[in-house]
Design a protein around this motif. Structure first.
Motif, PDB file in Angstrom:
ATOM      1  N   GLY A 127     -11.738   4.535 -11.846  1.00  0.00           N
ATOM      2  CA  GLY A 127     -10.614   3.939 -11.132  1.00  0.00           C
ATOM      3  C   GLY A 127      -9.853   4.903 -10.249  1.00  0.00           C
ATOM      4  O   GLY A 127      -8.803   4.539  -9.703  1.00  0.00           O
ATOM      5  N   HIS A 128     -10.361   6.121 -10.100  1.00  0.00           N
ATOM      6  CA  HIS A 128      -9.628   7.091  -9.299  1.00  0.00           C
ATOM      7  C   HIS A 128      -9.648   6.714  -7.821  1.00  0.00           C
ATOM      8  O   HIS A 128     -10.635   6.205  -7.300  1.00  0.00           O
ATOM      9  N   THR A 129      -8.546   6.986  -7.158  1.00  0.00           N
ATOM     10  CA  THR A 129      -8.404   6.710  -5.731  1.00  0.00           C
ATOM     11  C   THR A 129      -9.214   7.706  -4.903  1.00  0.00           C
ATOM     12  O   THR A 129      -9.661   8.734  -5.421  1.00  0.00           O
ATOM     13  N   PRO A 130      -9.347   7.460  -3.603  1.00  0.00           N
ATOM     14  CA  PRO A 130      -9.836   8.533  -2.723  1.00  0.00           C
ATOM     15  C   PRO A 130      -8.805   9.659  -2.680  1.00  0.00           C
ATOM     16  O   PRO A 130      -7.634   9.465  -3.000  1.00  0.00           O
ATOM     17  N   PHE A 131      -9.241  10.835  -2.312  1.00  0.00           N
ATOM     18  CA  PHE A 131      -8.385  12.012  -2.103  1.00  0.00           C
ATOM     19  C   PHE A 131      -7.750  12.539  -3.385  1.00  0.00           C
ATOM     20  O   PHE A 131      -6.671  13.131  -3.358  1.00  0.00           O
ATOM     21  N   GLY A 132      -8.387  12.339  -4.526  1.00  0.00           N
ATOM     22  CA  GLY A 132      -7.921  12.956  -5.758  1.00  0.00           C
ATOM     23  C   GLY A 132      -6.521  12.549  -6.169  1.00  0.00           C
ATOM     24  O   GLY A 132      -6.092  11.411  -5.958  1.00  0.00           O
ATOM     25  N   ALA A 138       0.203   8.845  -4.031  1.00  0.00           N
ATOM     26  CA  ALA A 138       0.636   8.020  -2.907  1.00  0.00           C
ATOM     27  C   ALA A 138       0.557   6.534  -3.247  1.00  0.00           C
ATOM     28  O   ALA A 138       1.475   5.763  -2.949  1.00  0.00           O
ATOM     29  N   LEU A 139      -0.527   6.130  -3.895  1.00  0.00           N
ATOM     30  CA  LEU A 139      -0.680   4.717  -4.235  1.00  0.00           C
ATOM     31  C   LEU A 139       0.311   4.302  -5.318  1.00  0.00           C
ATOM     32  O   LEU A 139       0.834   3.176  -5.300  1.00  0.00           O
ATOM     33  N   ASN A 140       0.610   5.198  -6.232  1.00  0.00           N
ATOM     34  CA  ASN A 140       1.609   4.912  -7.260  1.00  0.00           C
ATOM     35  C   ASN A 140       2.981   4.696  -6.624  1.00  0.00           C
ATOM     36  O   ASN A 140       3.739   3.796  -7.025  1.00  0.00           O
ATOM     37  N   GLU A 141       3.306   5.504  -5.632  1.00  0.00           N
ATOM     38  CA  GLU A 141       4.579   5.337  -4.935  1.00  0.00           C
ATOM     39  C   GLU A 141       4.617   4.005  -4.180  1.00  0.00           C
ATOM     40  O   GLU A 141       5.628   3.299  -4.196  1.00  0.00           O
ATOM     41  N   ARG A 343      -1.963  11.441   1.637  1.00  0.00           N
ATOM     42  CA  ARG A 343      -0.859  10.520   1.325  1.00  0.00           C
ATOM     43  C   ARG A 343      -0.530   9.640   2.513  1.00  0.00           C
ATOM     44  O   ARG A 343      -0.240   8.443   2.350  1.00  0.00           O
ATOM     45  N   ARG A 344      -0.574  10.210   3.707  1.00  0.00           N
ATOM     46  CA  ARG A 344      -0.286   9.422   4.906  1.00  0.00           C
ATOM     47  C   ARG A 344      -1.336   8.324   5.115  1.00  0.00           C
ATOM     48  O   ARG A 344      -1.006   7.202   5.501  1.00  0.00           O
ATOM     49  N   VAL A 345      -2.597   8.663   4.862  1.00  0.00           N
ATOM     50  CA  VAL A 345      -3.657   7.667   5.016  1.00  0.00           C
ATOM     51  C   VAL A 345      -3.474   6.522   4.022  1.00  0.00           C
ATOM     52  O   VAL A 345      -3.500   5.342   4.387  1.00  0.00           O
ATOM     53  N   VAL A 346      -3.265   6.861   2.749  1.00  0.00           N
ATOM     54  CA  VAL A 346      -3.115   5.833   1.718  1.00  0.00           C
ATOM     55  C   VAL A 346      -1.879   4.982   1.971  1.00  0.00           C
ATOM     56  O   VAL A 346      -1.938   3.743   1.926  1.00  0.00           O
TER      57      VAL A 346
END
Length: 401
Positions: A127-132, A138-141, A343-346
């Motif tokens: 379930g890990h996002t891209p970019f570690g 970033a997705l959590n925020e 973070r900007r991409v996500v």
């Protein structure tokens, strides 16, 4: 002419062998200790299925994980370095394989279930996002007002619901014990929602020995391959690592035993020795804990304190290495720059899909506005690094060509 099958057919089923010599699950796991997880005693699957033949329930889980779409995507999801930065750095896939190798070695020595520990190890990052971790943060925020995002819960969502391989159910329909091991952390709020799977977080109980092994093996693997990747990238130096006791002791021992080696060979020899020390210490200390608490069953393991652990001395050295990596690698300005881009991409993807869900593939669109943020999170979390970058470019970059 003698029928060669006759000797097999006549074997006594009571001895643990089924018709035509296919071993039962009990026979396949007869060597396991009483405190190990046994397939025949599993708490079962969410959707009942006929027992597998010629393999155990946990072997079936491992096989389903390896054949899953999410597992294949791990090849293009990164640990510390983003995928395009080089082909030689670890990915989530190579990391998961290294975790499984370490965990199986420990499990074999402790006479617990290697197939279960391998299944947990291979699935723990699905379930890990891209970019570690930058992508996860970033997705959590982005999901802060919608229940947040945590990759352990997302891994569980992948195996419970998001995979689409079977006609009878969503997900992979894994055994309770495998799902339990995947879920390493969980808030009390989410634990209540998960029912039986979340009970141990509410009651302060432990998971299986196998799950505990996979958890520690994860840390052994990423600490050591991050050292290796950090040195390969030039973000870390051997001179910096001299301050880390765990590294320096094995580095000097390697140079003493092999005065002629240098460069990458010396680094590999040092890392190999560190991993071996950590594994041997983990086995020895855990064996002492098992003897001290003497759990006679998996239920007894759940009621015991954490059993899988390093000795105090080695745990302190490993913790010092972890602090070194946090300060010198994970907070290196070049890593921070890439993390900022990630973070900007996500965040950009999430905002664009939130503003107009019609930009999403149809299967991720919902007429229920309350469900839409979670579907967006599922979509982004499933992306590889390079797919996330391409999707961002498709949405925000005007191509003159």
């Amino acid at each position: 002419m003698t029928d060669r099958r006759s000797d097999v057919v006549k074997q006594d089923p009571a001895a643990g062998t089924a018709t035509f010599g296919v071993p039962t699950q009990e026979a396949l796991e007869a060597h396991l200790a009483p405190y190990a997880a046994h397939s025949a005693q599993s708490r079962g699957r969410r959707y009942p299925e006929a027992a597998p033949s010629a393999r155990t329930e946990f072997q079936r889980d491992r096989d389903r994980i390896v054949h899953s779409t999410a597992f294949r995507r791990l090849e293009y999801k990164t640990q510390v370095f983003v995928n395009h930065e080089g082909d030689l750095f670890r990915t989530r896939l190579t990391h998961s394989l290294e975790v499984a190798q370490i965990a199986r070695s420990v499990a074999r020595n402790l006479r617990v279930n290697e197939d279960l520990v391998e299944a947990i190890s291979l699935a723990h990052d699905l379930g890990h996002t891209p970019f570690g971790h930058a992508g996860q943060d970033a997705l959590n925020e982005c999901m802060r007002e919608h229940g947040g995002f945590e990759h352990n819960l997302q891994s569980l969502a992948v195996v419970d619901d998001l995979e689409e391989h079977y006609g009878a159910f969503n997900g992979l329909n894994l055994c309770f014990e495998t799902r339990e091991g995947i879920l390493k952390h969980c808030s009390r709020e989410n634990a209540r929602r998960l029912g039986e799977l979340g009970e141990r977080f509410l009651e302060g109980r432990q998971p299986s020995v196998e799950a505990q092994i996979a958890n520690v093996a994860d840390e052994i693997a990423y600490n050591n391959h991050d050292v290796d990747d950090g040195l390969r990238s030039g973000l870390l130096t051997v001179e910096q690592l001299a301050e880390v006791e765990l590294w320096q002791a094995h580095f000097e021992a390697a140079r003493s035993d092999f005065p002629q080696i240098e460069g990458r060979r010396l680094i590999h020899e040092t890392v190999r020795r560190i991993i071996n020390t950590l594994i041997v210490d983990l086995i020895d200390t855990t064996q002492l804990n098992l003897e001290r608490h003497a759990p006679a069953s998996l239920d007894a393991v759940r009621s015991s304190p954490a059993l899988v652990a390093h000795s105090e001395a080695i745990a302190a050295q490993a913790a010092a290495l972890k602090r070194f990596l946090f300060k010198n690698l994970y907070r290196h300005y070049r890593v921070m720059r890439m993390a900022n881009k990630a973070r900007r991409v996500v965040a950009g993807l999430f905002d664009a899909f939130t503003d107009d869900p019609r930009l999403l593939p149809p299967s991720y669109q919902s007429s229920d506005a309350s469900r839409q943020p979670r579907l967006i999170a599922h979509y982004i979390a499933g992306m590889t690094d390079r797919y996330a970058v391409k999707e961002y470019q498709r949405l925000f970059v005007i191509d003159d060509n």
